[in-house]
Every structure is written in structure tokens, then in C-alpha cells.
Design a protein around this motif. Structure first.
Motif, PDB file in Angstrom:
ATOM      1  N   ASP A  32       0.061  27.195  67.399  1.00 41.24           N
ATOM      2  CA  ASP A  32      -1.146  27.539  68.158  1.00 41.24           C
ATOM      3  C   ASP A  32      -2.304  28.019  67.286  1.00 41.24           C
ATOM      4  OD1 ASP A  32      -0.100  26.795  70.575  1.00 41.24           O
ATOM      5  OD2 ASP A  32       0.452  28.822  71.218  1.00 41.24           O
ATOM      6  N   LYS A  33      -2.011  28.810  66.265  1.00 41.73           N
ATOM      7  CA  LYS A  33      -3.092  29.347  65.436  1.00 41.73           C
ATOM      8  C   LYS A  33      -3.595  28.327  64.420  1.00 41.73           C
ATOM      9  CE  LYS A  33      -1.785  34.170  66.037  1.00 41.73           C
ATOM     10  NZ  LYS A  33      -1.425  35.464  65.380  1.00 41.73           N
ATOM     11  N   PHE A  34      -3.013  27.153  64.416  1.00 38.71           N
ATOM     12  CA  PHE A  34      -3.443  26.085  63.521  1.00 38.71           C
ATOM     13  C   PHE A  34      -4.270  25.021  64.239  1.00 38.71           C
ATOM     14  CE2 PHE A  34       0.194  26.527  60.172  1.00 38.71           C
ATOM     15  CZ  PHE A  34      -0.457  27.636  59.648  1.00 38.71           C
ATOM     16  N   LYS A  35      -4.833  25.388  65.391  1.00 30.84           N
ATOM     17  CA  LYS A  35      -5.648  24.407  66.109  1.00 30.84           C
ATOM     18  C   LYS A  35      -6.632  25.102  67.030  1.00 30.84           C
ATOM     19  CE  LYS A  35      -1.982  23.942  69.589  1.00 30.84           C
ATOM     20  NZ  LYS A  35      -0.920  23.053  70.122  1.00 30.84           N
ATOM     21  N   ASP A  36      -7.746  24.445  67.264  1.00 28.15           N
ATOM     22  CA  ASP A  36      -8.700  24.884  68.269  1.00 28.15           C
ATOM     23  C   ASP A  36      -8.204  24.374  69.620  1.00 28.15           C
ATOM     24  OD1 ASP A  36     -11.536  25.784  69.104  1.00 28.15           O
ATOM     25  OD2 ASP A  36     -11.405  23.716  69.843  1.00 28.15           O
ATOM     26  N   PRO A  37      -8.147  25.214  70.649  1.00 29.64           N
ATOM     27  CA  PRO A  37      -7.592  24.782  71.937  1.00 29.64           C
ATOM     28  C   PRO A  37      -8.283  23.543  72.515  1.00 29.64           C
ATOM     29  CG  PRO A  37      -7.862  27.164  71.902  1.00 29.64           C
ATOM     30  CD  PRO A  37      -8.528  26.635  70.671  1.00 29.64           C
ATOM     31  N   GLN A  38      -9.580  23.401  72.234  1.00 30.18           N
ATOM     32  CA  GLN A  38     -10.322  22.256  72.749  1.00 30.18           C
ATOM     33  C   GLN A  38     -10.283  21.048  71.803  1.00 30.18           C
ATOM     34  OE1 GLN A  38     -11.758  25.567  73.183  1.00 30.18           O
ATOM     35  NE2 GLN A  38     -10.658  25.295  75.117  1.00 30.18           N
ATOM     36  N   TRP A 162      -2.407  29.725  54.841  1.00 28.86           N
ATOM     37  CA  TRP A 162      -3.361  29.276  55.851  1.00 28.86           C
ATOM     38  C   TRP A 162      -3.056  27.836  56.259  1.00 28.86           C
ATOM     39  CZ3 TRP A 162      -4.330  28.854  50.715  1.00 28.86           C
ATOM     40  CH2 TRP A 162      -4.958  27.698  50.241  1.00 28.86           C
ATOM     41  N   GLY A 163      -3.660  27.425  57.366  1.00 31.32           N
ATOM     42  CA  GLY A 163      -3.591  26.040  57.794  1.00 31.32           C
ATOM     43  C   GLY A 163      -4.863  25.337  57.352  1.00 31.32           C
ATOM     44  N   GLN A 164      -4.709  24.269  56.577  1.00 35.59           N
ATOM     45  CA  GLN A 164      -5.869  23.519  56.067  1.00 35.59           C
ATOM     46  C   GLN A 164      -6.501  22.739  57.213  1.00 35.59           C
ATOM     47  OE1 GLN A 164      -6.837  23.799  52.918  1.00 35.59           O
ATOM     48  NE2 GLN A 164      -8.540  22.371  52.992  1.00 35.59           N
ATOM     49  N   ARG A 165      -7.681  23.145  57.623  1.00 38.44           N
ATOM     50  CA  ARG A 165      -8.300  22.603  58.829  1.00 38.44           C
ATOM     51  C   ARG A 165      -9.068  21.314  58.570  1.00 38.44           C
ATOM     52  NH1 ARG A 165     -10.614  28.132  61.768  1.00 38.44           N
ATOM     53  NH2 ARG A 165      -8.683  29.334  61.587  1.00 38.44           N
ATOM     54  N   THR A 166      -8.979  20.431  59.533  1.00 37.21           N
ATOM     55  CA  THR A 166      -9.677  19.150  59.464  1.00 37.21           C
ATOM     56  C   THR A 166     -10.399  18.925  60.781  1.00 37.21           C
ATOM     57  OG1 THR A 166      -7.859  18.309  58.094  1.00 37.21           O
ATOM     58  CG2 THR A 166      -9.416  16.698  58.947  1.00 37.21           C
ATOM     59  N   ALA A 167     -11.605  18.393  60.720  1.00 40.23           N
ATOM     60  CA  ALA A 167     -12.401  18.144  61.919  1.00 40.23           C
ATOM     61  C   ALA A 167     -13.186  16.849  61.764  1.00 40.23           C
ATOM     62  CB  ALA A 167     -13.352  19.311  62.170  1.00 40.23           C
ATOM     63  N   ILE A 168     -13.639  16.336  62.882  1.00 45.34           N
ATOM     64  CA  ILE A 168     -14.455  15.126  62.893  1.00 45.34           C
ATOM     65  C   ILE A 168     -15.874  15.505  63.311  1.00 45.34           C
ATOM     66  CG2 ILE A 168     -14.754  12.824  63.878  1.00 45.34           C
ATOM     67  CD1 ILE A 168     -11.766  12.854  64.573  1.00 45.34           C
ATOM     68  N   LEU A 169     -16.826  15.175  62.480  1.00 49.63           N
ATOM     69  CA  LEU A 169     -18.225  15.413  62.830  1.00 49.63           C
ATOM     70  C   LEU A 169     -18.667  14.395  63.882  1.00 49.63           C
ATOM     71  CD1 LEU A 169     -19.709  16.003  59.264  1.00 49.63           C
ATOM     72  CD2 LEU A 169     -19.268  17.735  61.004  1.00 49.63           C
ATOM     73  N   LYS A 170     -19.397  14.872  64.880  1.00 51.30           N
ATOM     74  CA  LYS A 170     -19.878  13.957  65.913  1.00 51.30           C
ATOM     75  C   LYS A 170     -20.739  12.844  65.331  1.00 51.30           C
ATOM     76  CE  LYS A 170     -19.831  16.494  70.278  1.00 51.30           C
ATOM     77  NZ  LYS A 170     -20.661  17.035  71.381  1.00 51.30           N
ATOM     78  N   GLN A 171     -21.438  13.155  64.252  1.00 51.08           N
ATOM     79  CA  GLN A 171     -22.334  12.164  63.653  1.00 51.08           C
ATOM     80  C   GLN A 171     -21.667  11.379  62.532  1.00 51.08           C
ATOM     81  OE1 GLN A 171     -25.788  14.512  62.548  1.00 51.08           O
ATOM     82  NE2 GLN A 171     -26.725  14.238  64.574  1.00 51.08           N
ATOM     83  N   ALA A 172     -20.356  11.457  62.429  1.00 51.26           N
ATOM     84  CA  ALA A 172     -19.648  10.695  61.403  1.00 51.26           C
ATOM     85  C   ALA A 172     -19.880   9.195  61.605  1.00 51.26           C
ATOM     86  CB  ALA A 172     -18.156  11.009  61.460  1.00 51.26           C
ATOM     87  N   LYS A 211      11.406  29.626  55.340  1.00 49.40           N
ATOM     88  CA  LYS A 211      11.053  29.856  56.738  1.00 49.40           C
ATOM     89  C   LYS A 211       9.771  29.087  57.044  1.00 49.40           C
ATOM     90  CE  LYS A 211      10.970  34.322  55.902  1.00 49.40           C
ATOM     91  NZ  LYS A 211      10.883  35.790  56.035  1.00 49.40           N
ATOM     92  N   LYS A 212       9.474  28.929  58.305  1.00 44.39           N
ATOM     93  CA  LYS A 212       8.187  28.344  58.669  1.00 44.39           C
ATOM     94  C   LYS A 212       7.096  29.279  58.173  1.00 44.39           C
ATOM     95  CE  LYS A 212      10.041  25.747  62.572  1.00 44.39           C
ATOM     96  NZ  LYS A 212      10.065  25.517  64.035  1.00 44.39           N
ATOM     97  N   ILE A 213       5.986  28.719  57.787  1.00 41.77           N
ATOM     98  CA  ILE A 213       4.970  29.497  57.079  1.00 41.77           C
ATOM     99  C   ILE A 213       4.493  30.707  57.895  1.00 41.77           C
ATOM    100  CG2 ILE A 213       3.012  28.127  57.901  1.00 41.77           C
ATOM    101  CD1 ILE A 213       3.477  29.549  54.328  1.00 41.77           C
ATOM    102  N   TRP A 214       4.461  30.592  59.214  1.00 38.91           N
ATOM    103  CA  TRP A 214       3.986  31.702  60.042  1.00 38.91           C
ATOM    104  C   TRP A 214       5.053  32.767  60.257  1.00 38.91           C
ATOM    105  CZ3 TRP A 214       3.893  26.536  61.578  1.00 38.91           C
ATOM    106  CH2 TRP A 214       4.950  26.118  62.382  1.00 38.91           C
ATOM    107  N   ASP A 222      -2.792  35.497  59.365  1.00 38.53           N
ATOM    108  CA  ASP A 222      -3.915  35.822  60.250  1.00 38.53           C
ATOM    109  C   ASP A 222      -5.083  36.459  59.508  1.00 38.53           C
ATOM    110  OD1 ASP A 222      -2.440  34.908  62.420  1.00 38.53           O
ATOM    111  OD2 ASP A 222      -1.603  36.893  62.866  1.00 38.53           O
ATOM    112  N   GLY A 223      -4.805  37.004  58.341  1.00 34.31           N
ATOM    113  CA  GLY A 223      -5.835  37.763  57.644  1.00 34.31           C
ATOM    114  C   GLY A 223      -6.930  36.934  57.008  1.00 34.31           C
TER     115      GLY A 223
END
Length: 263
Positions: A32-38, A162-172, A211-214, A222-223
């Protein structure tokens, strides 16, 4: 698509509508903490920064802690990335300060540490045989009798993850390709073959001995996002470490720098 070496700070771009919400296959299985809910972003890799050392030089049966790094035995034998040049390494060093105090930092500064830009540099120095210990770098804690180094995530020893975050830009230019990339990155094949043994997915177990990283309370998962969000405090930490270790010198981190002011 945007890939950052540090987590997005509370998704400001997502709040401003700059990111394309998308939930690839396997999204529901991501911690859960590795993603944006939306679906504005999702972590595609679980990483950790700590210190590592050569088992041939230090000894395979020796269990070093960061506190041990100020022992005169290791003077001139330590490589580190500058904490005031990389936010992840900076956070790791703040954890060391909280655990061992500023006197420890002063003693480390007297250890003739080889500082360099780039979190790859400490590992390169240890794997290459130039130094015995590397601080502020990524590594794999998968138990191994053949690896020439040991990456430390022992209980009671602070490290950062940490979780390495990836996102898609709307203007990609090609959002379809970006979506395919995210699906590939979160696939069970990719996640189960993680080089460091950790996955962002809850349904994939790490190798025996990990163990799992979390599940590492000393991993301070979380820090890091909270630390990154306070930019004024980050700058104060950077300037303080510069007083102890000197100003950052050398070429930038190897590889593509990506977008930056003046580009």
C-alpha cells in the motif's frame, strides 16, 4: 514517463494533474505505501542504502556496524558517497547521527574517507579492491557464500529503504509505451527476479534469510518521504555535513543526468 532516484514529495505533480493516473496489472498486489491510491504513481522497485564491506579484507566472520567505522583499523580504508550530494545518502547519514551522535561524525571525518559523487562509487571501490568498506550505496542482502562483500541490514543497525516510484506524465509523447513498461516492471517475472531479492509486491516472497523490505523496522521505510518533504531541513543537514566532510568535489554521478535547471 518519469523515473526519479528519490520519491516524489507527496505527489505535487499528481495533485496538479500533471501525472496520468494508471493502474497496471498487479497494482492491487503492490504494498500500500508503494503506490498512490488513484494510480498517479507506483513503486516498481524496492531499494535500500546501507554500508557494505569486503569479507576477504574484514573477515567473513566479522559483523561490523556503523559504529565500528571510526575504529583506527579502518582509517584510509573507507569509501563513501557524499551525504550532501545525494538525498538518499543524506537520509542514511542522518540516521547514523541519530543513532551514534555528532561525535561519531567527527571521528569519521578523521578517518581519511574517500568521498566521491555517485552512490555507485562506494560499491565500485569495494568490489574493485581499492577499499575495504563502502558507505552510502545500494546492495543485496541475499545470503551468499560466494559474494565478496556483505551488505549490512542487521537488526539494530539503521539503514534506509524506499520504493522507487515511477509515473507517467500526461504530456508524455507515448503513454501507451509507458503503460506497457509499467506492466512489465510489475510483472511477477520481473519482481521475482529482483537483483536484491526484494519486491514491491506483497505476493512475492524474498529468498530464504530475508524479510520483505517493509518488515525491517530498522529500514526506516516511512521516514524517507517525510524527510524529503522538508526541503529546508534537508538543506540544513547538507550544510552541516559539508562542515565536517568538506564541499562536494568531482564529476557528477555517472550516466544520464536527465532534466535539470538550464537544460
Amino acid at each position: 514517463m518519469s523515473c526519479s532516484s528519490r520519491p516524489f514529495r507527496t505527489s505535487p505533480a499528481g495533485r496538479k494533474g500533471r501525472l496520468l493516473p494508471y493502474k497496471p496489472a498487479g497494482f492491487s498486489k503492490v504494498y500500500d505505501k508503494f503506490k498512490d491510491p488513484q494510480g498517479a504513481w507506483v513503486a516498481t522497485g524496492a531499494l535500500a542504502f546501507s554500508f557494505l564491506y569486503s569479507t576477504a579484507t574484514v573477515g567473513s566472520g566479522i559483523r561490523l556496524t556503523p559504529r565500528d567505522l571510526v575504529d583506527p583499523t579502518w582509517k584510509g580504508k573507507i569509501a563513501s558517497s557524499y551525504p550532501h550530494d545525494d538525498d538518499a545518502v543524506l537520509y542514511l547519514y542522518t540516521l547514523y547521527v541519530q543513532k551514534y551522535g555528532w561525535d561519531w561524525v567527527a571521528e569519521l571525518a578523521a578517518q581519511d574517507v574517500q568521498f566521491a559523487r555517485g552512490s555507485n562509487s562506494p560499491g565500485d571501490a569495494v568490489f574493485g579492491g581499492q577499499k575495504a568498506i563502502g558507505v552510502g550505496t545500494a546492495g543485496s542482502a541475499v545470503p551468499s557464500t560466494s559474494s565478496p562483500v556483505r551488505f549490512v541490514v542487521d537488526d539494530g543497525v539503521p539503514f534506509m529503504s524506499w520504493g522507487q516510484r515511477t509515473a507517467i506524465l500526461k504530456q508524455a509523447k507515448n503513454t501507451t509505451a509507458a503503460k506497457l513498461f509499467l506492466n512489465w516492471q510489475l510483472s511477477t517475472e520481473m519482481q521475482d527476479g529482483s537483483w536484491n531479492g526484494w519486491s514491491v509486491r506483497t505476493d512475492i516472497s524474498p529468498p530464504t534469510g530475508l524479510k520483505k523490505i517493509w518488515e525491517y523496522p530498522n529500514g526506516n521505510l516511512d521516514g524517507f518521504p517525510r524527510f524529503m518533504a522538508d526541503r529546508a531541513a534537508v538543506e540544513r543537514w547538507k550544510q552541516t555535513f559539508a562542515l565536517y566532510f568538506g564541499e562536494v568535489k568531482g564529476d557528477p554521478t555517472p550516466g544520464s543526468l536527465g532534466l535539470h535547471p538550464g537544460a
